[in-house]
Design a protein around this motif. Structure first.
Motif, PDB file in Angstrom:
ATOM      1  N   ASN A 280     104.229 -21.299  37.080  1.00  0.00           N
ATOM      2  CA  ASN A 280     103.804 -22.561  36.454  1.00  0.00           C
ATOM      3  C   ASN A 280     102.448 -23.040  36.960  1.00  0.00           C
ATOM      4  N   GLN A 281     102.356 -23.307  38.245  1.00  0.00           N
ATOM      5  CA  GLN A 281     101.098 -23.758  38.841  1.00  0.00           C
ATOM      6  C   GLN A 281     101.137 -23.525  40.343  1.00  0.00           C
ATOM      7  N   THR A 282     100.098 -22.889  40.869  1.00  0.00           N
ATOM      8  CA  THR A 282      99.981 -22.665  42.304  1.00  0.00           C
ATOM      9  C   THR A 282      99.174 -23.819  42.888  1.00  0.00           C
ATOM     10  N   THR A 283      99.861 -24.753  43.536  1.00  0.00           N
ATOM     11  CA  THR A 283      99.225 -25.955  44.084  1.00  0.00           C
ATOM     12  C   THR A 283      98.960 -25.752  45.561  1.00  0.00           C
TER      13      THR A 283
ATOM     14  N   ASP B 156      91.320 -25.380  57.658  1.00  0.00           N
ATOM     15  CA  ASP B 156      92.304 -25.592  56.591  1.00  0.00           C
ATOM     16  C   ASP B 156      91.862 -24.886  55.306  1.00  0.00           C
ATOM     17  N   ILE B 157      90.574 -25.027  54.969  1.00  0.00           N
ATOM     18  CA  ILE B 157      90.060 -24.410  53.745  1.00  0.00           C
ATOM     19  C   ILE B 157      90.048 -22.897  53.871  1.00  0.00           C
ATOM     20  N   GLN B 158      89.729 -22.377  55.061  1.00  0.00           N
ATOM     21  CA  GLN B 158      89.750 -20.930  55.249  1.00  0.00           C
ATOM     22  C   GLN B 158      91.152 -20.378  55.068  1.00  0.00           C
ATOM     23  N   ALA B 159      92.143 -21.051  55.653  1.00  0.00           N
ATOM     24  CA  ALA B 159      93.526 -20.619  55.476  1.00  0.00           C
ATOM     25  C   ALA B 159      93.932 -20.695  54.006  1.00  0.00           C
ATOM     26  N   LEU B 160      93.498 -21.745  53.324  1.00  0.00           N
ATOM     27  CA  LEU B 160      93.793 -21.907  51.895  1.00  0.00           C
ATOM     28  C   LEU B 160      93.219 -20.745  51.089  1.00  0.00           C
ATOM     29  N   LEU B 161      91.985 -20.353  51.396  1.00  0.00           N
ATOM     30  CA  LEU B 161      91.361 -19.245  50.672  1.00  0.00           C
ATOM     31  C   LEU B 161      92.097 -17.933  50.939  1.00  0.00           C
ATOM     32  N   TYR B 162      92.540 -17.728  52.184  1.00  0.00           N
ATOM     33  CA  TYR B 162      93.319 -16.527  52.479  1.00  0.00           C
ATOM     34  C   TYR B 162      94.568 -16.474  51.589  1.00  0.00           C
ATOM     35  N   VAL B 163      95.313 -17.570  51.563  1.00  0.00           N
ATOM     36  CA  VAL B 163      96.588 -17.589  50.846  1.00  0.00           C
ATOM     37  C   VAL B 163      96.382 -17.535  49.330  1.00  0.00           C
ATOM     38  N   SER B 164      95.297 -18.109  48.840  1.00  0.00           N
ATOM     39  CA  SER B 164      95.062 -18.108  47.389  1.00  0.00           C
ATOM     40  C   SER B 164      94.924 -16.698  46.841  1.00  0.00           C
ATOM     41  N   SER B 165      94.555 -15.728  47.708  1.00  0.00           N
ATOM     42  CA  SER B 165      94.396 -14.353  47.245  1.00  0.00           C
ATOM     43  C   SER B 165      95.720 -13.715  46.831  1.00  0.00           C
ATOM     44  N   ILE B 166      96.841 -14.333  47.207  1.00  0.00           N
ATOM     45  CA  ILE B 166      98.157 -13.805  46.836  1.00  0.00           C
ATOM     46  C   ILE B 166      98.406 -13.985  45.345  1.00  0.00           C
TER      47      ILE B 166
ATOM     48  N   GLU C 172      95.213 -18.973  32.963  1.00  0.00           N
ATOM     49  CA  GLU C 172      95.357 -20.202  32.179  1.00  0.00           C
ATOM     50  C   GLU C 172      96.806 -20.680  32.190  1.00  0.00           C
ATOM     51  N   GLU C 173      97.747 -19.721  32.188  1.00  0.00           N
ATOM     52  CA  GLU C 173      99.163 -20.091  32.199  1.00  0.00           C
ATOM     53  C   GLU C 173      99.606 -20.599  33.565  1.00  0.00           C
ATOM     54  N   CYS C 174      99.016 -20.058  34.637  1.00  0.00           N
ATOM     55  CA  CYS C 174      99.391 -20.465  35.998  1.00  0.00           C
ATOM     56  C   CYS C 174      98.130 -20.561  36.855  1.00  0.00           C
ATOM     57  N   PRO C 175      97.415 -21.689  36.770  1.00  0.00           N
ATOM     58  CA  PRO C 175      96.156 -21.819  37.519  1.00  0.00           C
ATOM     59  C   PRO C 175      96.395 -22.116  38.997  1.00  0.00           C
ATOM     60  N   ASN C 176      95.426 -21.739  39.818  1.00  0.00           N
ATOM     61  CA  ASN C 176      95.396 -22.169  41.210  1.00  0.00           C
ATOM     62  C   ASN C 176      94.695 -23.519  41.270  1.00  0.00           C
TER      63      ASN C 176
ATOM     64  N   LEU D  46     100.276 -14.821  56.283  1.00  0.00           N
ATOM     65  CA  LEU D  46     101.020 -15.010  55.037  1.00  0.00           C
ATOM     66  C   LEU D  46     100.384 -14.226  53.905  1.00  0.00           C
ATOM     67  N   ALA D  47      99.052 -14.234  53.835  1.00  0.00           N
ATOM     68  CA  ALA D  47      98.358 -13.529  52.752  1.00  0.00           C
ATOM     69  C   ALA D  47      98.556 -12.024  52.829  1.00  0.00           C
ATOM     70  N   ARG D  48      98.576 -11.485  54.049  1.00  0.00           N
ATOM     71  CA  ARG D  48      98.648 -10.025  54.215  1.00  0.00           C
ATOM     72  C   ARG D  48     100.068  -9.500  54.421  1.00  0.00           C
ATOM     73  N   HIS D  49     100.964 -10.336  54.932  1.00  0.00           N
ATOM     74  CA  HIS D  49     102.269  -9.819  55.359  1.00  0.00           C
ATOM     75  C   HIS D  49     103.447 -10.634  54.826  1.00  0.00           C
ATOM     76  N   TRP D  50     103.282 -11.330  53.698  1.00  0.00           N
ATOM     77  CA  TRP D  50     104.401 -12.112  53.169  1.00  0.00           C
ATOM     78  C   TRP D  50     105.574 -11.209  52.803  1.00  0.00           C
ATOM     79  N   GLN D  51     105.289  -9.955  52.430  1.00  0.00           N
ATOM     80  CA  GLN D  51     106.382  -9.046  52.090  1.00  0.00           C
ATOM     81  C   GLN D  51     107.202  -8.676  53.329  1.00  0.00           C
ATOM     82  N   THR D  52     106.554  -8.656  54.506  1.00  0.00           N
ATOM     83  CA  THR D  52     107.289  -8.435  55.752  1.00  0.00           C
ATOM     84  C   THR D  52     108.258  -9.586  56.004  1.00  0.00           C
ATOM     85  N   LEU D  53     107.788 -10.813  55.794  1.00  0.00           N
ATOM     86  CA  LEU D  53     108.674 -11.970  55.937  1.00  0.00           C
ATOM     87  C   LEU D  53     109.804 -11.921  54.912  1.00  0.00           C
ATOM     88  N   ALA D  54     109.466 -11.505  53.688  1.00  0.00           N
ATOM     89  CA  ALA D  54     110.473 -11.467  52.625  1.00  0.00           C
ATOM     90  C   ALA D  54     111.632 -10.537  52.980  1.00  0.00           C
ATOM     91  N   LYS D  55     111.355  -9.489  53.748  1.00  0.00           N
ATOM     92  CA  LYS D  55     112.414  -8.554  54.144  1.00  0.00           C
ATOM     93  C   LYS D  55     113.336  -9.154  55.203  1.00  0.00           C
TER      94      LYS D  55
END
Length: 298
Positions: free
Chosen positions: A76-79, A129-139, A144-148, A251-260
């Motif tokens: 829906n929307q990545t806030t 804070d902005i640097q961390a935000l930019l890292y995570v936004s890469s996920i 148009e359907e789901c904007p960041n 989180l940006a690089r290893h969220w799949q590790t957490l998901a496991k």
């Protein structure tokens, strides 16, 4: 039906149809032209199969993203939420007689001796804070359907009827929103004797940053798993500036590790540690999973 009408699916059909046509034509054509047509047809088939495999891989990753971050955040929307700041009222009183455009200066500029930089700063944000935000936004794929969307924390507190990812610890009101709304807190922010703070997990484990090593925190919370099962609040924070960027990088690089390690829909708090000189080598220290309830839906 969405697959049948997608442009990529139509390209796959056209590619295989052209390959079939070239194979049929090559049957009645002598070499070397026949061999050339077979080679071209094989290339069409190979390219189409590779693309189909890539689409399947992206589809699997997309499903994993939905299970981990929740469908509302992914579809829906990545806030992405950050705090903004203003000078303390005591500081503003002291500086009230100064030209407000000259309170700040550029740290390094080749033109400083030639011109005056007039800087309007209605509010401030923390670069970590902005640097961390930019890292995570890469996920996330911003479409148009789901904007960041980037939003300041005060607007989210006023209208928190959504999923979001926030950045910053006690500086971000979304952290305090979680600390006030969650019925099963996974962590607390505790003031120390030195005028700073540290993180205490629900199991009693404490994490205090030092000059050499800082700690980051990643929290996932389903605020209303019964009425809004697809909603997620995620906190990306740190005890120290590098802790925040390190948590964002992890989180940006290893969220799949957490998901496991964490069941889908279950609240969790993950702590990472990072050297104070870089945010690119975070180490997972602990993952605390909320054991109450069956969790929310992806």
């Amino acid at each position: 039906m969405r697959l049948v009408h997608s442009p990529r699916f139509l390209l796959h059909v056209v590619g295989l149809a052209l390959a079939s046509l070239l194979y049929l034509v090559s049957v009645g054509v002598r070499s070397p032209l026949g061999d050339l047509l077979v080679g071209i047809a094989t290339s069409f088939v190979f390219a189409t199969l590779v693309d189909i495999l890539l689409v399947a891989q992206r589809s699997l990753i997309g499903r994993d993203r939905i299970r981990f971050f929740g469908s509302e955040l992914v579809l829906n929307q990545t806030t992405l939420v950050f705090p903004d700041f203003v000078l303390h009222e005591h500081v503003r009183a002291i500086l009230s007689s100064h030209n407000q455009q000259l309170i700040f200066q550029r740290p390094h500029s080749r033109f400083s001796s030639l011109i005056v930089h007039r800087i309007d700063v209605p509010s401030l944000v923390a670069t970590n804070d902005i640097q961390a935000l930019l890292y995570v936004s890469s996920i996330f794929d911003s479409t148009e359907e789901c904007p960041n969307v980037m939003v300041i924390d005060s607007k989210i507190v006023e209208d928190c009827d959504r999923s979001f990812i926030s950045f910053g610890l006690s500086s971000n009101d979304c952290t305090h929103l979680y600390l006030n709304e969650s019925r099963s807190l996974l962590f607390q922010v505790v003031e120390d004797d030195g005028g700073s703070e540290f993180v205490r997990l629900a199991n009693g484990h404490e994490f205090r940053s030092t000059e050499r090593r800082q700690y980051g925190l990643i929290v996932r919370h389903a605020p209303d798993p019964v009425e809004v099962p697809h909603r997620r609040w995620l906190l990306v924070a740190g005890v120290g500036p590098v802790g925040t960027t390190g948590a964002g990088w992890y989180l940006a690089r290893h969220w799949q590790t957490l998901a496991k390690q964490v069941p889908p829909g279950r609240d969790f708090a993950a702590v990472i540690s990072i050297g104070s000189y870089t945010d690119r080598m975070p180490r997972l220290e602990e993952v605390l999973v909320d054991g109450a309830g069956d969790g929310a839906a992806p």
